[in-house]
Design a protein around this motif. Structure first.
Motif, PDB file in Angstrom:
ATOM      1  N   LEU A   1       0.716  -0.961   0.078  1.00  0.00           N
ATOM      2  CA  LEU A   1       0.171   0.072  -0.038  1.00  0.00           C
ATOM      3  C   LEU A   1       0.812   1.244  -0.013  1.00  0.00           C
ATOM      4  CD1 LEU A   1      -2.820  -0.772   2.545  1.00  0.00           C
ATOM      5  CD2 LEU A   1      -3.034  -0.529  -0.060  1.00  0.00           C
ATOM      6  N   PRO A   2       0.391   2.353  -0.609  1.00  0.00           N
ATOM      7  CA  PRO A   2       1.285   3.661  -0.511  1.00  0.00           C
ATOM      8  C   PRO A   2       1.470   4.067   0.957  1.00  0.00           C
ATOM      9  CG  PRO A   2      -0.661   3.776  -2.168  1.00  0.00           C
ATOM     10  CD  PRO A   2      -0.758   2.561  -1.246  1.00  0.00           C
ATOM     11  N   ARG A   3       2.771   4.474   1.056  1.00  0.00           N
ATOM     12  CA  ARG A   3       2.926   5.024   2.534  1.00  0.00           C
ATOM     13  C   ARG A   3       2.155   5.953   3.183  1.00  0.00           C
ATOM     14  NH1 ARG A   3       7.871   3.894   4.685  1.00  0.00           N
ATOM     15  NH2 ARG A   3       8.579   3.528   2.663  1.00  0.00           N
ATOM     16  N   ALA A   4       1.557   6.962   2.609  1.00  0.00           N
ATOM     17  CA  ALA A   4       0.566   7.672   3.338  1.00  0.00           C
ATOM     18  C   ALA A   4      -0.446   7.040   3.451  1.00  0.00           C
ATOM     19  CB  ALA A   4       0.233   8.904   2.207  1.00  0.00           C
ATOM     20  N   VAL A   5      -1.062   5.917   2.823  1.00  0.00           N
ATOM     21  CA  VAL A   5      -2.126   5.399   3.508  1.00  0.00           C
ATOM     22  C   VAL A   5      -1.913   4.238   4.416  1.00  0.00           C
ATOM     23  CG1 VAL A   5      -4.097   3.590   2.688  1.00  0.00           C
ATOM     24  CG2 VAL A   5      -3.259   5.559   1.126  1.00  0.00           C
ATOM     25  N   VAL A   6      -0.664   4.050   4.702  1.00  0.00           N
ATOM     26  CA  VAL A   6      -0.333   3.018   5.819  1.00  0.00           C
ATOM     27  C   VAL A   6      -0.087   4.036   7.325  1.00  0.00           C
ATOM     28  CG1 VAL A   6       1.801   1.712   7.026  1.00  0.00           C
ATOM     29  CG2 VAL A   6       0.877   1.399   4.423  1.00  0.00           C
ATOM     30  N   ARG A   7       0.177   5.230   6.731  1.00  0.00           N
ATOM     31  CA  ARG A   7       0.412   5.979   7.968  1.00  0.00           C
ATOM     32  C   ARG A   7      -0.940   6.336   8.422  1.00  0.00           C
ATOM     33  NH1 ARG A   7       5.698  10.025   6.348  1.00  0.00           N
ATOM     34  NH2 ARG A   7       7.069   8.652   6.987  1.00  0.00           N
ATOM     35  N   LEU A   8      -1.814   6.637   7.397  1.00  0.00           N
ATOM     36  CA  LEU A   8      -3.268   7.373   7.679  1.00  0.00           C
ATOM     37  C   LEU A   8      -3.993   6.020   8.726  1.00  0.00           C
ATOM     38  CD1 LEU A   8      -4.966   9.678   7.198  1.00  0.00           C
ATOM     39  CD2 LEU A   8      -5.805   8.351   5.322  1.00  0.00           C
ATOM     40  N   LEU A   9      -3.981   4.707   8.086  1.00  0.00           N
ATOM     41  CA  LEU A   9      -4.373   3.769   8.837  1.00  0.00           C
ATOM     42  C   LEU A   9      -4.030   3.204  10.036  1.00  0.00           C
ATOM     43  CD1 LEU A   9      -4.978   1.159   5.655  1.00  0.00           C
ATOM     44  CD2 LEU A   9      -6.725   2.725   6.757  1.00  0.00           C
ATOM     45  N   ASP A  10      -2.635   3.651  10.222  1.00  0.00           N
ATOM     46  CA  ASP A  10      -2.013   3.338  11.707  1.00  0.00           C
ATOM     47  C   ASP A  10      -2.633   4.585  12.731  1.00  0.00           C
ATOM     48  OD1 ASP A  10      -0.469   1.280  10.994  1.00  0.00           O
ATOM     49  OD2 ASP A  10       1.274   2.224  10.619  1.00  0.00           O
ATOM     50  N   ALA A  11      -2.702   5.924  12.022  1.00  0.00           N
ATOM     51  CA  ALA A  11      -3.210   6.611  12.954  1.00  0.00           C
ATOM     52  C   ALA A  11      -4.564   6.321  13.201  1.00  0.00           C
ATOM     53  CB  ALA A  11      -3.079   7.981  12.224  1.00  0.00           C
ATOM     54  N   ALA A  12      -5.309   5.765  12.379  1.00  0.00           N
ATOM     55  CA  ALA A  12      -6.963   5.570  12.595  1.00  0.00           C
ATOM     56  C   ALA A  12      -6.930   4.340  13.766  1.00  0.00           C
ATOM     57  CB  ALA A  12      -7.645   5.119  11.231  1.00  0.00           C
TER      58      ALA A  12
END
Length: 450
Positions: free
Chosen positions: A165-176
């Protein structure tokens, strides 16, 4: 038919159907693809008192007639935060499968656990079943994000599949996931306090509450605090055994990107010191891509480590007292730097009509070393190019560790003088001038540096 959004209706509350339409409309131009039914389609559970949208928790309330509703302002706030996320589809992070996936159990509760959800769906369901499940409307999004539209599957040897997955999405899901955990913890604390404060006649009503509910639109989550070298000089072997260290790490923001919540303690595998708490994305990004125990594939992601975000990463690596005193990097990182920076002029190129410069690097860059990470001074780096038309496995250079360390020190002074000024004295005099080959022990996990 989708409901029309009427601002100001029912005290600025809108139904879940109207919230779905509003969310889809506000995020239509976002770089991160979103799902239409973010409130009414699994795994969202509005009846649990909240819905995740990106990295935000949107509170749901029961309005007149027993219909669940949400505050329109909260939906707009979550959409604005998601629209501000910039996503590079080429900057990918591997999210599985890994060796320990079989040990992970899927949680049917409200927690996101997005890695487990994706792993279970992609491993258990075949292609026809996936399509049918998506059409049926179950598990089609995570925190309002349509992850299927950006999931990349790679196949190696026609058997092994990997998911990216794109890195930005991984960070977003981790934050969620992190935000949801903290929100639930705060809600349960408030609920327990309210139960204790109630009279015995109200205990029966308290038992009927299925989940935390609140009408407040403010998130009861304490803000994450930045990391200020609180763990400086601690040994990872000692700190990792403390039972409360995981909860303490989750209270910091990532020490590298300073945006996502921290999840793991990054440490130097060569000296054993803790560097700082980092998020999963940054921890994966700095991990060398080992082909074998002493072979590293040098890919384009090192451009971020040694070019665009050099100061941040070098400052992070030099949080280790051992690396800072020797003014060097751990063995795998120094090997990657030697191949990517010091030996760049030696890499062959070929003509590329699609490039504005007319030429591009050829083949796949690889660096290996003889010796052991327990005695790095005796190692020698071998930089080679695989799959080059002019000759496969073409060796570009043999660089002794001593020479590589001296080159790195010079480059560090020129590139990031602030980090070089904080480094210790030059202690390369005690390193051997001649390479002393060491037979590596490959019988176990001893050389699994990362």
């Amino acid at each position: 038919m989708a409901e029309r959004v009427t601002p100001g209706r029912m005290g600025d509350l809108i139904t879940l159907g109207a919230a779905d339409a509003l969310w889809a409309g506000l995020t239509a131009g976002s770089t991160v693809p979103t799902a239409f039914a973010a409130f009414t389609r699994s795994p969202a559970h509005a009846q649990m008192g909240y819905v995740l949208l990106g990295g935000c928790v949107v509170v749901t309330v029961k309005a007149g007639g027993g219909r669940w509703s949400v505050a329109e302002a909260e939906v707009r706030r979550a959409a604005a935060e998601l629209n501000a996320v910039e996503m590079d589809r080429r900057d990918l992070v591997r999210i599985g499968p890994f060796r320990d996936w079989a040990k992970l159990e899927h949680d049917e509760g409200t927690l996101l656990r997005w890695r487990r959800r994706i792993a279970r769906e992609l491993q258990e369901l075949g292609e026809p079943e996936r399509a049918a499940r998506c059409d049926d409307g179950r598990l089609c999004h995570l925190a309002g994000i349509d992850w299927r539209r950006i999931l990349v599957e790679k196949t190696r040897d026609r058997k092994t599949r990997t998911w990216w997955l794109p890195r930005a999405v991984v960070r977003l899901l981790d934050a969620a996931e992190h935000t949801e955990t903290r929100w639930l913890r705060a809600a349960r604390t408030r609920q327990a306090g309210a139960t204790v404060a109630e009279s015995p006649s109200h205990h029966r009503q308290a038992r009927t509450v299925d989940a935390p509910q609140t009408t407040s639109s403010h998130r009861p989550i304490a803000p994450l605090r930045p990391y200020n070298e609180e763990l400086k000089g601690h040994l990872y072997s000692v700190l990792s055994r403390k039972p409360s260290i995981s909860r303490k790490v989750a209270e910091w923001t990532c020490a590298v990107c300073r945006t996502a919540p921290a999840a793991v303690l990054d440490h130097c595998h060569e000296h054993g010191y803790v560097r700082a708490p980092v998020c999963h994305s940054c921890n994966t990004q700095e991990r060398p891509d080992h082909l074998y125990s002493n072979h590293i594939r040098v890919t384009n992601r090192y451009t971020r480590l040694f070019h665009t975000h050099t100061a941040d990463w070098l400052r992070h690596w030099h949080r280790c007292p051992g690396c800072r005193a020797r003014t060097t990097l751990p063995l795998p990182h120094l090997a990657a730097w030697t191949a990517h920076i010091a030996c760049r002029p030696l890499r062959p190129t070929h003509r590329d009509p699609s490039s504005s410069r007319g030429r591009k690097p050829c083949g796949a860059l690889r660096v290996s070393w003889t010796g052991s990470h327990h005695a790095p001074g005796s190692c020698q780096f071998t930089v080679a190019v695989d799959l080059c038309p002019s000759g496969e496995h073409r060796v570009l250079a043999h660089v002794p560790y001593r020479e590589a360390a001296e080159r790195f020190r010079t480059w560090l002074t020129e590139t990031v003088p602030a980090v070089a000024a904080e480094a210790g004295p030059d202690r390369l005099d005690d390193l051997p001038a001649q390479v002393r080959p060491v037979i590596a022990d490959t019988s176990g996990e001893g050389l699994a540096l990362f």
